[in-house]
Design a protein around this motif. Structure first.
Motif, PDB file in Angstrom:
ATOM      1  N   ASN A  37       9.274   1.306 -16.667  1.00 33.97           N
ATOM      2  CA  ASN A  37       9.214   0.205 -17.953  1.00 33.97           C
ATOM      3  C   ASN A  37       9.092   0.037 -19.399  1.00 33.97           C
ATOM      4  N   GLN A  38       9.463  -0.004 -20.503  1.00 34.06           N
ATOM      5  CA  GLN A  38       8.598   0.425 -21.691  1.00 34.06           C
ATOM      6  C   GLN A  38       8.146   1.787 -21.922  1.00 34.06           C
ATOM      7  N   CYS A  39       7.824   2.836 -21.137  1.00 39.69           N
ATOM      8  CA  CYS A  39       7.609   3.618 -21.011  1.00 39.69           C
ATOM      9  C   CYS A  39       9.056   4.653 -22.607  1.00 39.69           C
ATOM     10  N   ALA A  40       7.548   5.362 -23.873  1.00 42.95           N
ATOM     11  CA  ALA A  40       8.989   6.337 -24.481  1.00 42.95           C
ATOM     12  C   ALA A  40       8.828   7.832 -23.749  1.00 42.95           C
ATOM     13  N   ASN A  41       7.910   8.240 -22.666  1.00 42.49           N
ATOM     14  CA  ASN A  41       8.484   9.273 -22.180  1.00 42.49           C
ATOM     15  C   ASN A  41       8.223   8.951 -20.304  1.00 42.49           C
ATOM     16  N   PRO A  42       9.904   8.842 -19.765  1.00 40.89           N
ATOM     17  CA  PRO A  42       8.854   7.608 -18.555  1.00 40.89           C
ATOM     18  C   PRO A  42       9.555   8.638 -17.089  1.00 40.89           C
ATOM     19  N   GLU A  43       9.067  10.189 -17.908  1.00 36.88           N
ATOM     20  CA  GLU A  43       8.805  10.812 -16.661  1.00 36.88           C
ATOM     21  C   GLU A  43       8.138  11.745 -16.252  1.00 36.88           C
ATOM     22  N   PRO A  44       7.118  11.405 -15.154  1.00 38.30           N
ATOM     23  CA  PRO A  44       6.165  11.874 -14.902  1.00 38.30           C
ATOM     24  C   PRO A  44       5.439  13.314 -14.387  1.00 38.30           C
ATOM     25  N   GLY A  85       1.030  -0.640  -0.035  1.00 37.13           N
ATOM     26  CA  GLY A  85       0.100  -0.027   0.045  1.00 37.13           C
ATOM     27  C   GLY A  85       1.230   1.229  -0.045  1.00 37.13           C
ATOM     28  N   VAL A  86       2.044   0.841   0.867  1.00 38.91           N
ATOM     29  CA  VAL A  86       3.147   2.629   1.197  1.00 38.91           C
ATOM     30  C   VAL A  86       4.369   2.381   0.789  1.00 38.91           C
ATOM     31  N   VAL A  87       4.270   1.234   1.093  1.00 41.33           N
ATOM     32  CA  VAL A  87       6.192   0.213   0.800  1.00 41.33           C
ATOM     33  C   VAL A  87       6.466   0.437  -0.436  1.00 41.33           C
ATOM     34  N   TYR A  88       5.394  -0.526  -1.628  1.00 36.29           N
ATOM     35  CA  TYR A  88       6.188  -0.832  -2.542  1.00 36.29           C
ATOM     36  C   TYR A  88       3.874  -0.848  -3.060  1.00 36.29           C
ATOM     37  N   ILE A  89       4.195   0.300  -3.593  1.00 32.88           N
ATOM     38  CA  ILE A  89       2.437   0.489  -4.043  1.00 32.88           C
ATOM     39  C   ILE A  89       2.397  -0.195  -5.248  1.00 32.88           C
ATOM     40  N   GLU A  90       1.185  -0.796  -5.729  1.00 32.88           N
ATOM     41  CA  GLU A  90       1.169  -1.157  -6.741  1.00 32.88           C
ATOM     42  C   GLU A  90       1.371  -1.250  -8.129  1.00 32.88           C
ATOM     43  N   PRO A  91       2.290  -1.885  -8.784  1.00 33.32           N
ATOM     44  CA  PRO A  91       2.003  -1.827 -10.421  1.00 33.32           C
ATOM     45  C   PRO A  91       1.535  -1.135 -11.096  1.00 33.32           C
ATOM     46  N   TRP A  92       1.387  -0.347 -11.903  1.00 27.42           N
ATOM     47  CA  TRP A  92       0.570  -0.444 -13.081  1.00 27.42           C
ATOM     48  C   TRP A  92       0.953  -0.702 -14.420  1.00 27.42           C
ATOM     49  N   PRO A 137       6.172 -12.906 -19.591  1.00 31.12           N
ATOM     50  CA  PRO A 137       5.817 -12.317 -18.353  1.00 31.12           C
ATOM     51  C   PRO A 137       5.108 -10.833 -19.276  1.00 31.12           C
ATOM     52  N   GLU A 138       3.676 -10.260 -18.675  1.00 30.32           N
ATOM     53  CA  GLU A 138       3.598  -9.187 -18.988  1.00 30.32           C
ATOM     54  C   GLU A 138       4.410  -8.319 -19.051  1.00 30.32           C
ATOM     55  N   SER A 139       5.227  -7.769 -17.857  1.00 28.60           N
ATOM     56  CA  SER A 139       6.251  -6.917 -17.067  1.00 28.60           C
ATOM     57  C   SER A 139       7.092  -6.596 -18.024  1.00 28.60           C
ATOM     58  N   ASP A 140       7.393  -7.360 -19.208  1.00 30.20           N
ATOM     59  CA  ASP A 140       8.722  -7.564 -19.533  1.00 30.20           C
ATOM     60  C   ASP A 140       8.475  -6.849 -21.030  1.00 30.20           C
ATOM     61  N   VAL A 141       6.947  -7.078 -21.829  1.00 29.22           N
ATOM     62  CA  VAL A 141       6.776  -6.637 -22.558  1.00 29.22           C
ATOM     63  C   VAL A 141       6.020  -5.193 -22.713  1.00 29.22           C
ATOM     64  N   SER A 142       4.721  -4.604 -21.599  1.00 30.38           N
ATOM     65  CA  SER A 142       4.282  -3.995 -21.497  1.00 30.38           C
ATOM     66  C   SER A 142       4.778  -2.768 -20.408  1.00 30.38           C
ATOM     67  N   PRO A 143       4.557  -1.561 -21.212  1.00 27.77           N
ATOM     68  CA  PRO A 143       4.849  -0.290 -20.074  1.00 27.77           C
ATOM     69  C   PRO A 143       3.974  -1.019 -19.586  1.00 27.77           C
ATOM     70  N   ARG A 144       4.904  -0.136 -17.758  1.00 23.73           N
ATOM     71  CA  ARG A 144       4.066  -0.647 -16.388  1.00 23.73           C
ATOM     72  C   ARG A 144       5.578   0.596 -15.843  1.00 23.73           C
ATOM     73  N   MET A 145       4.408   0.894 -14.738  1.00 22.07           N
ATOM     74  CA  MET A 145       5.007   2.002 -13.509  1.00 22.07           C
ATOM     75  C   MET A 145       5.201   1.019 -11.614  1.00 22.07           C
ATOM     76  N   GLU A 146       6.231   1.608 -11.844  1.00 21.36           N
ATOM     77  CA  GLU A 146       6.114   0.896  -9.789  1.00 21.36           C
ATOM     78  C   GLU A 146       6.814   1.684  -9.215  1.00 21.36           C
ATOM     79  N   MET A 147       6.187   2.316  -8.013  1.00 22.34           N
ATOM     80  CA  MET A 147       7.377   2.956  -7.382  1.00 22.34           C
ATOM     81  C   MET A 147       7.737   2.261  -6.057  1.00 22.34           C
ATOM     82  N   VAL A 148       8.969   2.067  -5.240  1.00 23.71           N
ATOM     83  CA  VAL A 148       9.252   2.191  -3.744  1.00 23.71           C
ATOM     84  C   VAL A 148       9.360   3.284  -2.803  1.00 23.71           C
ATOM     85  N   LEU A 149       9.005   3.320  -1.857  1.00 26.69           N
ATOM     86  CA  LEU A 149       9.587   3.904  -1.067  1.00 26.69           C
ATOM     87  C   LEU A 149      10.420   3.616  -0.679  1.00 26.69           C
TER      88      LEU A 149
END
Length: 334
Positions: free
Chosen positions: A214-221, A179-186, A254-266
């Protein structure tokens, strides 16, 4: 903002018992999970472009098209603990008969990931709106073991036909480690071609996160100031358009290897004590700290006797010298 003295821990669902698992499947009506009919918020507008869409040039064989899938998160205090409150919205247009398979929806939930406020509706090609009734939203028990239970909220859209638009939304309260430490990837991709995929996440100003897209054209939010009540911080937004579908195939990575995915870690939280690590502020600085954190709460949850565990492992691996064979011997018993 008043911060807790100790950092957020996590519950037993993150490390389920490997044995004595009872897997069952049954249905129970749970109208309490449906959205209460007080003053329902307006749905995002359905545009004329969405209403008139009949095919996807980028994917001519598509059975449907995801018009929008979004998640808006915010870390707030609930009952004295920090919780990530996530608002989901999903809208799809059925393009042909095969697309009617999207009529059935499964929303996973468990003790540390509670779901509420489910709303769903079908918009027929002529504009008629058919709501999913509260008593047609069910809870399915997927798996149950010692100290944990995994369920799904399940419903079926009515009046599904080619040209219909299906959409639903709900709120999830994510507690503990994910919930807070490792936010569920999108994951920006869905089972059909997606026109708009967006995630936002609001975090307190005292918390620092490492972002990886990962796999994002513009990874800077994009970032903007955020405030709710006495909590101040920033809101992170990342949006993608025209995202190809992720479709499972034989030997598919796996989807995380081939599709765009956003992760956030505290990485740190000012003035917070991490009981498992015996320090303040800095959380995960290396893999040793991750292992120490996980082991601490695993032992605390299941009250492991280190001496007894070591004695058991020694008896299982007696006379076995090869490391791989020793691992196999341990797994044979668990």
């Amino acid at each position: 903002m008043i911060l807790p003295r100790r950092g957020p821990g996590f519950g037993p669902t993150l490390f389920p018992v490997l044995t004595l698992i009872l897997s069952v499947s049954h249905w129970v009506t749970v109208p309490c999970l449906a959205a209460e009919k007080k003053e329902a918020a307006a749905w995002p507008e359905i545009t004329e472009q969405e209403r008139g869409l009949k095919s996807v040039p980028q994917d001519p064989e598509a059975d449907g098209v995801i018009l929008r899938r979004t998640r808006d998160g915010k870390i707030v205090i609930e009952r004295g603990y920090f919780v990530n409150v996530l608002d989901y919205h999903w809208r799809l247009k059925v393009l042909n008969e095969r697309g009617k398979r999207h009529a059935e929806v499964h929303i996973p939930s468990h003790k540390y990931s509670r779901v509420e406020g489910i709303e769903a509706r079908s918009i027929k090609p002529d504009g008629t709106i058919v709501q999913v009734a509260a008593d047609q939203i069910f809870e399915k028990l997927v798996e149950k073991g010692r100290g944990y239970k995994i369920t799904e909220q399940v419903f079926n859209f009515p009046a599904v036909e080619p040209g219909a638009i299906l959409e639903y939304r709900y709120r999830r309260h994510r507690e503990g480690l994910f919930g807070v430490v490792y936010i569920e990837p999108w994951s920006f991709a869905g089972p059909e071609f997606t026109l708009l995929s967006r995630m936002t996440q609001a975090v307190p100003g005292d918390a620092s996160y490492r972002l990886l897209c990962n796999q994002c054209a513009n990874p800077e939010p994009e970032t903007a100031p955020w405030k709710e009540g006495k909590t101040k911080g920033k809101r992170i937004t990342l949006e993608m358009k025209d995202v190809p579908a992720y479709k499972e195939e034989l030997m598919m990575p796996p989807e995380s290897d081939v599709s765009p995915r956003m992760e956030m870690v505290l990485t740190s939280w000012s003035n917070v004590e991490w009981e498992a690590l015996g320090r303040y502020a800095d959380l995960f600085t290396d893999w040793d700290s991750v292992a120490k954190y996980a082991r601490y709460y695993y032992q605390k949850t299941y009250k492991l006797d280190d001496v007894a565990v070591k004695q058991a492992v020694a008896s299982w691996t007696k006379g076995v010298s090869d490391p791989n064979d020793r691992i196999k011997a341990v797994f044979h018993h668990v």
